[in-house]
Design a protein around this motif. Structure first.
Motif, PDB file in Angstrom:
ATOM      1  N   MET A 283      -1.462   5.206   0.107  1.00  0.00           N
ATOM      2  CA  MET A 283      -1.599   5.710   1.489  1.00  0.00           C
ATOM      3  C   MET A 283      -0.353   6.469   1.964  1.00  0.00           C
ATOM      4  N   THR A 284       0.526   6.815   1.036  1.00  0.00           N
ATOM      5  CA  THR A 284       1.781   7.500   1.390  1.00  0.00           C
ATOM      6  C   THR A 284       1.545   8.750   2.221  1.00  0.00           C
ATOM      7  N   ALA A 285       0.591   9.578   1.818  1.00  0.00           N
ATOM      8  CA  ALA A 285       0.333  10.834   2.534  1.00  0.00           C
ATOM      9  C   ALA A 285      -0.137  10.580   3.961  1.00  0.00           C
ATOM     10  N   PHE A 286      -0.796   9.461   4.195  1.00  0.00           N
ATOM     11  CA  PHE A 286      -1.322   9.161   5.529  1.00  0.00           C
ATOM     12  C   PHE A 286      -0.274   8.511   6.418  1.00  0.00           C
ATOM     13  N   LYS A 287       0.451   7.550   5.888  1.00  0.00           N
ATOM     14  CA  LYS A 287       1.318   6.733   6.758  1.00  0.00           C
ATOM     15  C   LYS A 287       2.574   7.455   7.246  1.00  0.00           C
ATOM     16  N   GLY A 288       3.062   8.416   6.478  1.00  0.00           N
ATOM     17  CA  GLY A 288       4.270   9.125   6.907  1.00  0.00           C
ATOM     18  C   GLY A 288       5.430   8.154   7.067  1.00  0.00           C
ATOM     19  N   ASP A 289       6.032   8.137   8.278  1.00  0.00           N
ATOM     20  CA  ASP A 289       7.169   7.234   8.503  1.00  0.00           C
ATOM     21  C   ASP A 289       6.763   5.921   9.189  1.00  0.00           C
ATOM     22  N   CYS A 290       5.489   5.568   9.099  1.00  0.00           N
ATOM     23  CA  CYS A 290       5.021   4.294   9.676  1.00  0.00           C
ATOM     24  C   CYS A 290       5.608   3.119   8.913  1.00  0.00           C
ATOM     25  N   ARG A 291       5.740   2.012   9.612  1.00  0.00           N
ATOM     26  CA  ARG A 291       6.224   0.800   8.943  1.00  0.00           C
ATOM     27  C   ARG A 291       5.031  -0.028   8.485  1.00  0.00           C
ATOM     28  N   VAL A 292       5.055  -0.395   7.201  1.00  0.00           N
ATOM     29  CA  VAL A 292       3.955  -1.170   6.606  1.00  0.00           C
ATOM     30  C   VAL A 292       4.477  -2.553   6.239  1.00  0.00           C
ATOM     31  N   ILE A 293       3.706  -3.586   6.571  1.00  0.00           N
ATOM     32  CA  ILE A 293       4.086  -4.947   6.194  1.00  0.00           C
ATOM     33  C   ILE A 293       3.103  -5.497   5.171  1.00  0.00           C
ATOM     34  N   LYS A 294       3.666  -6.177   4.151  1.00  0.00           N
ATOM     35  CA  LYS A 294       2.829  -6.784   3.103  1.00  0.00           C
ATOM     36  C   LYS A 294       2.440  -8.184   3.561  1.00  0.00           C
ATOM     37  N   LEU A 295       1.137  -8.431   3.627  1.00  0.00           N
ATOM     38  CA  LEU A 295       0.648  -9.735   4.108  1.00  0.00           C
ATOM     39  C   LEU A 295      -0.111 -10.474   3.002  1.00  0.00           C
ATOM     40  N   PHE A 296       0.600 -10.777   1.933  1.00  0.00           N
ATOM     41  CA  PHE A 296      -0.021 -11.568   0.860  1.00  0.00           C
ATOM     42  C   PHE A 296       0.969 -12.612   0.371  1.00  0.00           C
ATOM     43  N   ALA A 297       0.488 -13.549  -0.444  1.00  0.00           N
ATOM     44  CA  ALA A 297       1.298 -14.709  -0.821  1.00  0.00           C
ATOM     45  C   ALA A 297       2.190 -14.483  -2.044  1.00  0.00           C
ATOM     46  N   LYS A 298       1.868 -13.508  -2.862  1.00  0.00           N
ATOM     47  CA  LYS A 298       2.614 -13.332  -4.117  1.00  0.00           C
ATOM     48  C   LYS A 298       4.086 -12.984  -3.857  1.00  0.00           C
ATOM     49  N   HIS A 299       4.984 -13.865  -4.246  1.00  0.00           N
ATOM     50  CA  HIS A 299       6.448 -13.699  -4.134  1.00  0.00           C
ATOM     51  C   HIS A 299       6.968 -13.598  -2.692  1.00  0.00           C
ATOM     52  N   ILE A 300       6.116 -13.755  -1.701  1.00  0.00           N
ATOM     53  CA  ILE A 300       6.599 -13.663  -0.316  1.00  0.00           C
ATOM     54  C   ILE A 300       6.208 -14.943   0.427  1.00  0.00           C
ATOM     55  N   LYS A 301       7.219 -15.633   0.947  1.00  0.00           N
ATOM     56  CA  LYS A 301       6.953 -16.878   1.676  1.00  0.00           C
ATOM     57  C   LYS A 301       6.398 -16.546   3.050  1.00  0.00           C
ATOM     58  N   ILE A 302       5.550 -17.441   3.554  1.00  0.00           N
ATOM     59  CA  ILE A 302       4.922 -17.208   4.860  1.00  0.00           C
ATOM     60  C   ILE A 302       5.977 -17.176   5.981  1.00  0.00           C
ATOM     61  N   LYS A 303       7.040 -17.973   5.828  1.00  0.00           N
ATOM     62  CA  LYS A 303       8.118 -18.005   6.846  1.00  0.00           C
ATOM     63  C   LYS A 303       8.788 -16.638   6.954  1.00  0.00           C
ATOM     64  N   GLU A 304       9.004 -15.993   5.794  1.00  0.00           N
ATOM     65  CA  GLU A 304       9.622 -14.651   5.783  1.00  0.00           C
ATOM     66  C   GLU A 304       8.750 -13.673   6.562  1.00  0.00           C
ATOM     67  N   GLN A 305       7.444 -13.728   6.303  1.00  0.00           N
ATOM     68  CA  GLN A 305       6.526 -12.810   6.990  1.00  0.00           C
ATOM     69  C   GLN A 305       6.506 -13.077   8.486  1.00  0.00           C
ATOM     70  N   MET A 306       6.568 -14.362   8.858  1.00  0.00           N
ATOM     71  CA  MET A 306       6.565 -14.715  10.283  1.00  0.00           C
ATOM     72  C   MET A 306       7.813 -14.165  10.978  1.00  0.00           C
ATOM     73  N   ASN A 307       8.974 -14.278  10.312  1.00  0.00           N
ATOM     74  CA  ASN A 307      10.224 -13.748  10.876  1.00  0.00           C
ATOM     75  C   ASN A 307      10.183 -12.233  11.005  1.00  0.00           C
ATOM     76  N   MET A 308       9.655 -11.577   9.967  1.00  0.00           N
ATOM     77  CA  MET A 308       9.566 -10.113   9.994  1.00  0.00           C
ATOM     78  C   MET A 308       8.675  -9.639  11.136  1.00  0.00           C
TER      79      MET A 308
END
Length: 202
Positions: A124-149
């Motif tokens: 989706m690079t061509a669409f998002k431009g300078d938008c901020r995207v957040i990854k919302l999945f469990a692989k290698h990312i703790k839920i606490k980290e996502q909550m803080n972000m």
């Protein structure tokens, strides 16, 4: 004296041909034969009524029904992901500028796996431009980290799996009030040829 004969039990002859066991049909065999066709609103409606049918009243199920105006046209598999997003939300630049809320996203993309989420973020690079995207999945990312972000930063697009998104919503870490678009990665198939709707946990 009379003679007594012990009759020996007759030996059963084993038939050389064993009865063939019926091959159990796998879901991947069934899905292999079905061609991927774009999801239609009725598919989602049926899935919702099947899932909630057992523990909801008739009135509650009626309230779950979404009108056809809630649905945008599905990707007919001729578009790339970026060009499809550009087509369905032409006013994206305006929406993106007006978005100021934390703990929320304007667009939520749901996929069946973390690897597929990463694939879609790249495409989706061509669409998002300078938008901020957040990854919302469990692989290698703790839920606490996502909550803080989500609490500290402002994000426009969230891409993730149903399980993690559900967990974040339940813990009030993700608010869906300002979400305008929800994209379901409906037709993509994993290694077992399952679409997102074919996975029971989803």
């Amino acid at each position: 004296p009379t003679e007594c004969f012990l009759s020996q039990p007759e030996e059963k002859q084993e038939s050389p041909v064993k009865a063939k066991r019926r091959k159990k049909k796998k879901i991947s065999d069934v899905l292999q034969k079905s061609t991927p066709k774009p999801g239609v609103p009725a598919d989602l409606q049926n899935l919702l009524s099947q899932h909630f049918g057992e523990n909801r009243s008739v009135i509650e199920i009626e309230e779950l029904k979404l009108s056809d105006s809630c649905f945008l046209p599905a990707n007919d598999l001729t578009h790339s992901f970026s060009s499809y997003l550009k087509e369905i939300c032409p006013k994206w630049a305006k929406l993106r500028r007006s978005h100021k809320e934390k703990k929320s996203v304007v667009m939520l993309v749901l996929c069946s796996s973390a690897l597929r989420s990463l694939e879609l973020i790249k495409s989706m690079t061509a669409f998002k431009g300078d938008c901020r995207v957040i990854k919302l999945f469990a692989k290698h990312i703790k839920i606490k980290e996502q909550m803080n972000m989500l609490e500290k930063g402002m994000f426009h697009i969230g891409v993730g799996t149903p399980g993690r998104v559900k967990a974040l919503v339940e813990q009030d870490a993700l608010c869906l009030n300002s979400t305008k678009y929800m994209i379901l990665d409906w037709n993509w198939r994993d290694q077992k040829l399952r679409r997102m709707m074919d996975i029971p946990e989803v």
